[in-house]
Design a protein around this motif. Structure first.
Motif, short mmCIF file in Angstrom:
data_model
loop_
_atom_site.label_atom_id
_atom_site.label_comp_id
_atom_site.label_asym_id
_atom_site.label_seq_id
_atom_site.Cartn_x
_atom_site.Cartn_y
_atom_site.Cartn_z
N HIS A 69 -0.75 32.36 75.64
CA HIS A 69 -2.32 32.65 76.43
C HIS A 69 -3.30 31.36 76.83
O HIS A 69 -3.28 30.47 75.57
CB HIS A 69 -3.28 33.71 75.46
N PHE A 70 -3.05 30.95 77.69
CA PHE A 70 -3.50 30.09 78.37
C PHE A 70 -5.34 29.60 78.41
O PHE A 70 -6.30 30.93 78.08
CB PHE A 70 -3.61 29.52 80.37
N THR A 71 -5.70 28.76 78.01
CA THR A 71 -6.72 28.40 77.36
C THR A 71 -7.72 26.62 78.10
O THR A 71 -6.63 26.61 78.70
CB THR A 71 -7.09 28.44 75.90
N LYS A 72 -8.74 26.33 78.28
CA LYS A 72 -9.55 25.25 78.12
C LYS A 72 -9.40 24.42 77.03
O LYS A 72 -9.42 25.13 76.09
CB LYS A 72 -11.02 25.11 78.96
N SER A 73 -9.40 22.94 77.31
CA SER A 73 -9.76 22.53 76.15
C SER A 73 -10.03 21.11 76.22
O SER A 73 -9.28 20.24 76.96
CB SER A 73 -8.10 21.88 75.31
N VAL A 74 -11.18 21.04 76.05
CA VAL A 74 -11.80 19.97 76.73
C VAL A 74 -11.50 18.84 75.00
O VAL A 74 -10.86 17.34 76.39
CB VAL A 74 -13.78 19.95 75.77
N ALA A 75 -11.14 18.93 74.84
CA ALA A 75 -10.00 17.73 73.44
C ALA A 75 -9.63 17.21 74.19
O ALA A 75 -8.40 16.01 74.29
CB ALA A 75 -9.73 17.65 72.17
N TRP A 76 -7.90 18.33 74.91
CA TRP A 76 -7.43 18.17 75.44
C TRP A 76 -7.47 17.05 77.16
O TRP A 76 -6.55 16.02 77.35
CB TRP A 76 -5.94 18.93 76.18
#
Length: 173
Positions: A161-168
């Protein structure tokens, strides 16, 4: 190709007690091409559902996987050689040879070779999920045979399941 080696006098499903799964390096299927190659080692069906494993080789700072999570499986990253950046939740870890990162189910994660570096990773999902067809699907996207949006249609099938990541996204790239 997987070879199942039953213990003397036993038979049954792959990965059950008394059986080994043996994958010879020269016979393992490879998908992709540099800068990102994936060697398919053992899928869930070969291990009785115990695990799925592949070896991912990234060259020249290449990306491996965008941020995503698995609802059912933990994912283990073992760095065989080189340097990799691994997202685990909201933390980006730089891993070197011999380092291990295990991400529990539900936690966002991603991975890439460190900028300008190569990375050689052994990746294991447990319990196993049929993943080989997922990697073949990624290859079809790379070849232009299907569009990248087609991954959204198979997220449930592959528990990816794809998601967003501020850290990445904030990494220095």
């Amino acid at each position: 190709m997987s070879l199942l080696v039953p213990k003397s006098g036993e038979s049954g499903q792959p990965g059950q007690s008394g059986e080994s799964v043996i994958v010879r390096d020269a016979e393992a299927e490879v998908v992709g091409r540099a800068p990102t190659t994936v060697k398919l080692l053992a899928d869930s069906s070969a291990t009785g559902g115990a695990l799925s494993t592949q070896r991912v080789t990234l060259t020249g700072g290449a990306d491996g996987a965008k941020p995503h999570w698995h609802g059912k499986s933990a994912e283990m990253f073992f760095l065989l050689d080189g340097a990799a950046e691994i997202l685990s939740g909201d933390q980006v870890v730089t891993a070197g040879p011999g380092d291990l990162v295990v991400v529990p189910p539900g936690l966002p994660h991603a991975f890439a070779a460190a900028p300008g570096a190569d990375a050689d990773l052994l990746i294991v999902l447990t319990p196993g999920v049929e993943r080989f067809e997922y990697f073949r699907h990624l290859q079809r996207i790379a070849l232009g045979e299907v569009g990248p949006e087609s991954l959204l249609e198979v997220q449930e099938l592959y528990d990816n399941h794809f998601t967003k990541s501020v850290a990445w996204d904030a990494r220095n790239r």
